[in-house]
Scaffold this motif. Structure first.
Motif, PDB file in Angstrom:
ATOM      1  N   TRP A   1       0.472  -1.375   0.544  1.00  0.00           N
ATOM      2  CA  TRP A   1       0.160   0.164   0.195  1.00  0.00           C
ATOM      3  C   TRP A   1       1.365   1.373   0.000  1.00  0.00           C
ATOM      4  CZ3 TRP A   1       0.430  -3.943   3.319  1.00  0.00           C
ATOM      5  CH2 TRP A   1       0.771  -3.345   4.088  1.00  0.00           C
ATOM      6  N   GLY A   2       2.107   0.794  -0.274  1.00  0.00           N
ATOM      7  CA  GLY A   2       3.435   2.369  -0.074  1.00  0.00           C
ATOM      8  C   GLY A   2       4.422   2.079  -0.063  1.00  0.00           C
ATOM      9  N   THR A   3       5.624   2.878   0.094  1.00  0.00           N
ATOM     10  CA  THR A   3       6.385   2.544   0.945  1.00  0.00           C
ATOM     11  C   THR A   3       6.562   4.137   1.984  1.00  0.00           C
ATOM     12  OG1 THR A   3       7.412   2.459  -1.292  1.00  0.00           O
ATOM     13  CG2 THR A   3       8.565   3.358   0.599  1.00  0.00           C
ATOM     14  N   ILE A   4       6.981   3.340   3.158  1.00  0.00           N
ATOM     15  CA  ILE A   4       7.693   3.918   4.143  1.00  0.00           C
ATOM     16  C   ILE A   4       8.342   5.156   4.503  1.00  0.00           C
ATOM     17  CG2 ILE A   4       7.110   4.246   6.633  1.00  0.00           C
ATOM     18  CD1 ILE A   4       6.013   1.445   6.294  1.00  0.00           C
ATOM     19  N   GLU A   5       8.643   6.451   4.598  1.00  0.00           N
ATOM     20  CA  GLU A   5       9.940   6.700   4.214  1.00  0.00           C
ATOM     21  C   GLU A   5      10.620   6.888   5.735  1.00  0.00           C
ATOM     22  OE1 GLU A   5       9.237  10.243   1.769  1.00  0.00           O
ATOM     23  OE2 GLU A   5       7.655   9.449   0.833  1.00  0.00           O
ATOM     24  N   VAL A   6      11.256   6.526   5.798  1.00  0.00           N
ATOM     25  CA  VAL A   6      12.019   6.507   6.981  1.00  0.00           C
ATOM     26  C   VAL A   6      12.222   7.618   7.891  1.00  0.00           C
ATOM     27  CG1 VAL A   6      12.535   3.739   7.320  1.00  0.00           C
ATOM     28  CG2 VAL A   6      14.143   5.402   6.544  1.00  0.00           C
ATOM     29  N   GLU A   7      12.517   9.212   6.909  1.00  0.00           N
ATOM     30  CA  GLU A   7      13.147   9.437   6.955  1.00  0.00           C
ATOM     31  C   GLU A   7      12.383  11.067   7.317  1.00  0.00           C
ATOM     32  OE1 GLU A   7      17.925  10.384   6.394  1.00  0.00           O
ATOM     33  OE2 GLU A   7      17.091   9.082   4.852  1.00  0.00           O
ATOM     34  N   ASN A   8      11.434  10.875   6.955  1.00  0.00           N
ATOM     35  CA  ASN A   8       9.874  11.565   6.235  1.00  0.00           C
ATOM     36  C   ASN A   8       9.325  11.674   7.973  1.00  0.00           C
ATOM     37  OD1 ASN A   8       7.822  13.226   5.922  1.00  0.00           O
ATOM     38  ND2 ASN A   8       7.893  11.755   3.819  1.00  0.00           N
ATOM     39  N   ILE A   9       9.312  13.087   8.599  1.00  0.00           N
ATOM     40  CA  ILE A   9       8.885  12.900   9.773  1.00  0.00           C
ATOM     41  C   ILE A   9       6.997  13.009  10.107  1.00  0.00           C
ATOM     42  CG2 ILE A   9       9.946  14.056  11.260  1.00  0.00           C
ATOM     43  CD1 ILE A   9       8.879  16.959   9.783  1.00  0.00           C
ATOM     44  N   ALA A  10       7.004  13.120   8.480  1.00  0.00           N
ATOM     45  CA  ALA A  10       5.555  12.281   8.413  1.00  0.00           C
ATOM     46  C   ALA A  10       4.755  11.390   8.295  1.00  0.00           C
ATOM     47  CB  ALA A  10       5.005  13.070   7.257  1.00  0.00           C
ATOM     48  N   HIS A  11       5.863  10.768   8.435  1.00  0.00           N
ATOM     49  CA  HIS A  11       5.896   8.725   8.679  1.00  0.00           C
ATOM     50  C   HIS A  11       6.273   7.932   9.516  1.00  0.00           C
ATOM     51  CE1 HIS A  11       5.553   8.650   3.536  1.00  0.00           C
ATOM     52  NE2 HIS A  11       5.229   9.577   4.238  1.00  0.00           N
ATOM     53  N   CYS A  12       7.332   8.689   9.923  1.00  0.00           N
ATOM     54  CA  CYS A  12       7.738   8.306  11.895  1.00  0.00           C
ATOM     55  C   CYS A  12       8.497   8.921  12.136  1.00  0.00           C
ATOM     56  CB  CYS A  12       8.282   6.689  11.218  1.00  0.00           C
ATOM     57  SG  CYS A  12       9.720   7.125  11.104  1.00  0.00           S
ATOM     58  N   GLU A  13       8.830   8.990  13.217  1.00  0.00           N
ATOM     59  CA  GLU A  13      10.016   9.809  14.152  1.00  0.00           C
ATOM     60  C   GLU A  13      11.575   9.410  14.432  1.00  0.00           C
ATOM     61  OE1 GLU A  13       6.510  11.115  17.406  1.00  0.00           O
ATOM     62  OE2 GLU A  13       7.538   9.321  17.937  1.00  0.00           O
ATOM     63  N   PHE A  14      11.800   8.725  12.651  1.00  0.00           N
ATOM     64  CA  PHE A  14      13.583   8.347  12.795  1.00  0.00           C
ATOM     65  C   PHE A  14      14.089   9.447  13.074  1.00  0.00           C
ATOM     66  CE2 PHE A  14      17.089   7.944  10.258  1.00  0.00           C
ATOM     67  CZ  PHE A  14      17.673   6.851  10.822  1.00  0.00           C
ATOM     68  N   ALA A  15      13.540  10.477  11.926  1.00  0.00           N
ATOM     69  CA  ALA A  15      14.155  12.209  12.148  1.00  0.00           C
ATOM     70  C   ALA A  15      14.876  12.398  13.469  1.00  0.00           C
ATOM     71  CB  ALA A  15      13.930  12.604  10.701  1.00  0.00           C
ATOM     72  N   TYR A  16      13.753  11.873  13.863  1.00  0.00           N
ATOM     73  CA  TYR A  16      14.701  12.749  15.387  1.00  0.00           C
ATOM     74  C   TYR A  16      15.488  12.222  16.665  1.00  0.00           C
ATOM     75  CZ  TYR A  16       8.988  15.435  14.732  1.00  0.00           C
ATOM     76  OH  TYR A  16       8.134  16.512  13.641  1.00  0.00           O
TER      77      TYR A  16
END
Ligand SMILES: Nc1nc2c(ncn2[C@@H]2O[C@H](COP(=O)(O)OP(=O)(O)O)[C@@H](O)[C@H]2O)c(=O)[nH]1
Ligand SMILES: [Mg+2]
Length: 376
Positions: A283-298
């Motif tokens: 259903w799509g690609t989760i971008e790990v560095e995208n803060i709209a997708h997850c909080e990895f960048a934080y």
């Protein structure tokens, strides 16, 4: 004690010395603005360039430990963090030896270079944590490993003929992986963080956060924060070590956001013409560095971009210092020195020092530090 760092130091432009001779006080420092002809300029701000050059020469070291059950994505997240293979993928345990007798702690070091800045990153992996049927005391080998590193540092430090730069294997930060159950912390999580938060900086994360809906994620995060508070667990960044109002403001935001709900991946994909690290699903690609997708960048920003020096300073000035004082008190138990009034280490706010010797229990402070360090 100061946790001020080179990069955080801000020296206002000098107007201290009205009488200073300006003519020769204009160091030709690369990247520095010209101060030619500016009356009263001493050049104190050039210290930043000196510090930068020294730091560049020395390089940086960071020792990160990852703890959590196998399969929670620890190795993957470390790979994501440094976009290189800094940690080995977990190996499926041989059915014959499913229950290892001890936790085999492995350190893997990698030299990373970015824009001319060198960094030695060591990832300490603790496979098998909490994987057994009876997980009582499974925090013990990890606690021992952390203390062993403090001990090694202490032994180097008290050598008469000590090295100019003591090899630092101390664990600067422990990333604790919470399984994405969406319910609450398990007794094992509470036990681990309660005990270990007194000896090391703990950054809890919700592993594999892509398995939670947004509501579940927010609810889980809030529940975890409440449970940490209820159990008196002080994770990084600890409130009591904020140095000023600015620190408090920045760190309060982080404290409101923990635990970070992270997703890891070491696979690169092409999304809108850009190469990204992500997880491709039906259903799509989760971008790990995208803060709209997850909080990895934080998490990455906290560990590397904004708080790396502070994480190391707290390890050295608080956690290691506490260990050092306890050890020196133990081995000098026959000394009867009156506690001094000025503490080298601020007392723990929670006052929980149940495993410390009596001398620390009284005020949570190393009373004999100064005297003992001179004795040595
Ligand atoms: N859904 C999901 N799977 C993940 C994530 N991170 C890792 N994985 C997968 O989980 C499995 C175990 O990951 P690994 O990093 O080896 O876990 P470790 O045992 O904790 O080191 C692998 O198949 C990974 O691809 C994540 O954030 N989300
Ligand atoms: Mg692994």
């Amino acid at each position: 004690m100061s946790t001020m760092t080179g990069s955080e130091v801000s020296l206002s432009h000098s107007n201290m010395s009205e009488t200073a001779k300006p003519s020769h006080a204009n160091p030709q420092v690369k990247g520095d603005k010209s101060h030619g002809g500016e009356f009263g300029y001493v050049g104190i701000d050039a210290i930043l360039e000196q510090m930068r050059r020294k730091a560049m020469k020395q390089g940086f070291e960071l020792n990160l430990m990852v703890v959590g059950q196998s399969g929670l994505g620890k190795s993957t997240l470390m790979n994501t963090l440094f976009k290189s293979k800094v940690s080995r993928k977990s190996v499926k345990p041989d059915p014959e030896e499913r229950i290892p007798k001890t936790i085999d702690i492995k350190s893997i070091s990698h030299d990373i270079e970015e824009k001319g800045v060198r960094m030695k990153l060591t990832v300490i992996d603790t496979p098998g944590f909490g994987d057994q049927i009876n997980n009582e005391n499974c925090w013990l080998p990890i606690m021992k490993f952390i203390n062993d590193q403090y001990e090694a540092y202490l032994q180097e430090e008290i050598n008469i003929d000590r090295k100019k730069r003591i090899p630092d294997s101390r664990v600067h930060c422990c990333i604790y992986f919470i399984p994405p159950t969406g319910h609450c912390l398990r007794p094992l999580d509470v036990e681990f963080m309660r005990r270990l938060s007194k000896v090391v900086n703990i950054v809890p994360v919700i592993a594999k956060a892509d398995t939670l809906t947004l509501e579940e994620r927010d609810f889980f995060k809030q529940t975890i924060r409440e449970e940490l508070r209820a159990n008196g667990i002080d994770v990084y960044p600890q409130k009591e070590f904020d140095e000023d109002a600015e620190d408090r403001l920045i760190n309060d935001k982080i404290r409101e956001a923990i635990p970070f709900a992270v997703v890891g991946s070491d696979q690169e994909y092409q999304v809108n013409g850009k190469r990204i690290l992500g997880r491709k699903t039906k259903w799509g690609t989760i971008e790990v560095e995208n803060i709209a997708h997850c909080e990895f960048a934080y998490l990455r920003d906290l560990l590397i971009r904004t708080h790396m020096q502070n994480i190391k300073d707290i390890t050295s000035n608080i956690h290691y210092e506490t260990y050092r004082v306890r050890r020196l008190n133990e081995s000098n138990g026959h000394f009867s020195i009156q506690p001094s009034d000025h503490a080298a280490v601020p007392p723990k706010a929670d006052g929980q020092h149940e495993e410390q010797p009596a001398v620390l229990q009284a005020n949570g402070v190393p009373p004999q530090l100064e005297v003992l360090s001179h004795e040595l």
